[in-house]
Design an enzyme around this catalytic site. Structure first.
Site, mmCIF file in Angstrom:
data_model
loop_
_atom_site.group_PDB
_atom_site.id
_atom_site.type_symbol
_atom_site.label_atom_id
_atom_site.label_comp_id
_atom_site.label_asym_id
_atom_site.label_seq_id
_atom_site.Cartn_x
_atom_site.Cartn_y
_atom_site.Cartn_z
ATOM 1 C CB CYS A 75 26.566 36.763 43.889
ATOM 2 S SG CYS A 75 26.666 35.175 43.040
ATOM 3 C CE LYS B 239 37.817 45.601 36.142
ATOM 4 N NZ LYS B 239 38.717 45.370 37.305
ATOM 5 C CD GLU C 102 25.811 37.042 39.459
ATOM 6 O OE1 GLU C 102 25.561 37.629 40.543
ATOM 7 O OE2 GLU C 102 26.773 36.294 39.283
ATOM 8 C CD GLU D 296 24.888 41.507 47.904
ATOM 9 O OE1 GLU D 296 25.096 40.354 47.516
ATOM 10 O OE2 GLU D 296 24.885 42.498 47.135
#
Length: 800
Positions: free
Chosen positions: A605, A495, A571, A702
């Site tokens: 990331c 996906k 992750e 973040e």
């Protein structure tokens, strides 16, 4: 109204009970005579109610109505005859005519009704004239319907039916149909338009009808090949059409021998080892060989409805449909959505929007490919060869892939060439080399004296894996997970992020060109709440690999546990600290500090979420950073001199604006940036904050954007800054700049993160494991460690 029921079977019984329930007066029931002393269900039900039951073996003889039978019928005074599953020919004298119901056009199925009504219609029209519908360009007549579908799973090949609520599904049990209430019914037999009756489960097979008639020359070739089979299979007395090459004792070396012998017999024929695995019986092998000799062996080209654009001096041809079982198809209900070019906010194209039923089809295709397809039969080395071929094709198309990445994700083209696409190619090449090096071990265990023991382990693929990837590196994140997954021998349903689907779909096209077997790779653009959730819940998916937010990762982990305890690797989010000591190479620290934050527009990331700068160099560092930020060119990602392209999508841009506004409100100093660039598209200024305190929102959360968050620490206070750096629930990456090797090693020991960079940043490599600690997730991408995420270990113990 007085009713006479003329019929038989359980269906007749159902109709009778329904009539009584609705208040109709049943004055008589006519059914078949008892068979082996057992009465028909319709008659038994009527007798319970005291309704007269007649069991005439016939109503007519030599074309004439039997007077006694007609008289008994007429004595009941019925005003209406109902004939459920009536197998007898009722004469006109009892006012029963088949003229209406025997006309084929009157038996067409109305799909706008519940499954039970459709089932009743099929059963009511069984034998004569047969309930029918139009599908696949012909009239299909359905027989032997069952409403009890307990335990059946609608997995198989879809049969689109105009007007139906959902496509039918051809399964091993038969044809599953759906009513408008989403309930299922099962049809066991189908009559084709030419009158041929087939099991519904065989609808898409058609091997016999597609068998080639051989010419005289081809018959001679066939006998020569038969002789080759006899030589290779000495234990087989006669090679017949049904003789199976492997069941007759052939090994892999015999495959090579057969291929080479046939090449000598048929000069110029293109034959590979995989062809033997795909056609294991003599008949199938000859059919395959003849097709190759005639030049029509190539499978029909996969029909791709490309979106074509001329961009970057290239003509892009981009697939935009779902990719299931080796075919590009529309989503259920032909649902689509717009994918947007972040450079100017324009619509690139309409992309198919996967639904839950599409996920089920893709998982079924992947499961079949894993359990029954070529992927599990070829050697690990051949599997690696296919992955090498795929990497070569990605390299041949790297400019096209990088341009699509720039168009759909806003990636700077030069960076996309090197990283988004370049590292994707390296990843597939790296894991292609691992395919034939996945091995177990032998283990000494206690002996079963006087006997002995041998224990060994085998590393096996898990099965069907679901991979959910983020939007910041659409192709690279796909490659990091998919390459390891395929190298381990699994099949996969991917996906891609809903906002960046196009490189994944172009990748799907390249897998076809590489010869990856159908069903091994399936790609479903769509929403995470629908597609990602169904993959997490699906009982046939055995592993989920996810990169994304911590919040979503927790939800996926819970779903994986509750569904079938599937394996999962995550992750997740990051707030990576970068500590810069005064004894660093300042020029390099500034350069790498800029890269740690602004690389890929900050959509990274492992981006340094917070920089800790030692007091004595803090002001100088900030000054040099601001000078460099002002030199950055913000612009079209396809321009070769652009440093900073648009943010990935509009919703993310809004979050960055809010993030910076909150930083200012809490008292941080906005040194530069913090605003949307006044031009079309989703551009955001590279931003620098100083005087950031530990309690502030921007110190803890973040941004996932080009926002540098700078905090001071006192000269020489190493342990305090380490404590501040570790005071987060994230632990994905970290960094330190210092010329003191002892200090560097001490800090790297103490930092709680899956990756520590020393005097560098963003230095990832396909051979180095990548993954986080704490709420940044668990499991590894890249390196040998990544293979273990997609393998299971089996222990085997012998006694001898």
């Amino acid at each position: 109204m007085k009713i006479a029921v003329i019929g038989q079977s359980l269906f007749g019984q159902e109709v009778y009970c329904h009539l009584r329930k609705e208040g109709y007066e049943v004055v008589g029931v006519f059914t078949v005579p008892d068979k082996n002393g057992k009465a028909d269900p319709l008659g038994l039900e009527a007798e319970k109610d005291g309704v007269p039951v007649f069991k005439f073996p016939r109503w007519r003889e030599k074309g004439q109505a039997l007077p006694d039978v007609v008289a008994k019928y007429q004595a009941l005074g019925a005003e209406l005859n109902v004939l459920p599953f009536c197998s007898q020919f009722i004469p006109m004298e009892v006012r029963a005519t088949y003229e209406g119901i025997q006309k084929k056009e009157t038996a067409k199925i109305n799909w706008e009704q519940p499954a039970e009504a459709i089932h009743n219609w099929i059963r009511g029209n069984d034998k004569v004239p047969g309930a029918w519908t139009e599908a696949c360009g012909q009239k299909l007549t359905f027989f032997n319907s069952m409403l009890n579908t307990a335990g059946l799973v609608p997995e198989g090949e879809a049969l689109p039916i105009p007007g139906a609520h959902r496509p039918g599904v051809v399964t091993k049990a038969g044809l599953i149909l759906f009513g408008n209430d989403d309930r299922m019914l099962l049809v066991k037999n189908i009559q084709l338009e030419d009158g041929k009756m087939i099991p519904a489960s065989h609808f898409f097979r058609g091997e016999d009808s597609s068998a080639l008639e051989l010419t005289e020359a081809e018959l001679v070739t066939m006998e020569a090949v038969r002789s080759a089979w006899k030589r290779i299979l000495p234990n087989v007395l006669e090679v017949e059409d049904s003789t199976d090459f492997f069941k007759s004792g052939a090994a892999s070396v015999d495959v090579v021998r057969l291929v080479e012998e046939v090449k000598e017999l048929c000069d110029g024929v293109e034959l590979e080892n995989e062809d033997v695995y795909m056609a294991t019986t003599f008949k199938d092998f000859i059919q395959l060989l003849v097709r190759k000799l005639r030049g029509d062996d190539k499978e029909s080209e996969c029909i791709i409805d490309y979106v074509e654009m001329t961009v970057n001096k290239l003509t892009l041809r981009m697939p935009h449909q779902l990719f299931i079982g080796g075919t590009f198809v529309d989503a259920e209900g032909a649902k689509t959505y717009e994918t947007i070019n972040p450079t100017d906010g324009s619509v690139i194209c309409q992309v198919s929007l996967a639904q839950v039923s599409d996920v089920d089809k893709a998982v079924a295709a992947a499961k079949d490919a894993f359990e029954n397809g070529l992927w599990g039969k070829i050697s690990a080395r051949d599997r690696g060869r296919l992955l090498y071929r795929l990497a070569d094709l990605m390299e041949q198309h790297q400019e096209e892939l990088a341009t699509i990445e720039a168009l759909d994700a806003g990636a700077v083209y030069t960076l996309a060439l090197k990283t988004h696409v370049g590292m994707s190619i390296q990843t597939f090449r790296y894991f292609a080399g691992w395919c034939d090096k996945i091995q177990g071990s032998t283990i000494p265990i206690n002996q079963a004296r006087p006997n002995r023991n041998l224990t060994l382990t085998r590393k096996e693929p898990i099965g069907v894996c679901g991979i959910v990837i983020p939007w910041n590196y659409p192709l690279m994140m796909l490659s990091w997970k998919t390459a390891a997954c395929l190298a381990a021998g699994n099949t996969v349903v991917i996906k891609p992020a809903q906002v960046t689907p196009l490189t994944a779909l172009k990748f799907a096209e390249l897998t076809l060109k590489a010869g990856i077997p159908k069903g091994v790779i399936n790609i479903l653009p769509g929403s995470g709440s629908l597609v990602g959730q169904r993959l997490s819940d699906h009982p046939d998916v055995r592993k989920i690999g996810f990169t994304g937010s911590t919040e979503v990762g927790k939800h996926i982990m819970k779903s994986c546990a509750l569904s079938n305890v599937k394996k999962v690797s995550l992750e997740l989010g990051g707030k990576s600290p970068l500590i810069i000591f005064a004894d660093c190479d300042l020029s390099k620290a500034v350069q790498m500090g800029m890269s740690s934050v602004f690389f890929n527009k900050g959509e990274n990331c492992i981006a340094a979420g917070r920089l800790f700068i030692e007091d004595s160099i803090h002001d100088q560092f900030v000054q040099k950073v601001v000078e460099e930020v002002k030199k950055m060119k913000i612009g079209n990602p396809l321009d070769r001199d652009t440093n900073h392209g648009p943010q990935n999508h509009q919703a993310h841009l809004r979050k960055l604006i809010e993030y910076c506004q909150r930083g200012v409100k809490e008292g941080a100093t906005l040194v530069c940036g913090g605003n949307q660039v006044p031009r079309p598209g989703f551009f955001f200024e590279p931003t620098v904050f100083t005087d950031v305190e530990d309690h502030m929102f921007i110190a803890k959360e973040e941004s996932f954007g080009p926002v540098m968050v700078i905090s001071r620490f006192a000269d020489g206070d190493m342990d305090t800054v380490l404590s501040r750096a570790n005071a987060t629930e994230f632990g994905l990456a970290s960094g330190v700049f210092t010329r003191d090797i002892g200090k560097a090693l001490y800090v790297s020991d103490k930092l709680e993160a899956g990756t520590v960079f020393i005097n560098t940043y963003n230095k990832t490599d396909v051979a180095a494991p990548f993954g986080g600690f704490k709420q940044s997730g668990f499991g590894k991408d890249l390196g040998e460690a990544a293979l273990n995420e997609y393998l299971r270990v089996k222990t085997v113990t012998f006694e001898y």
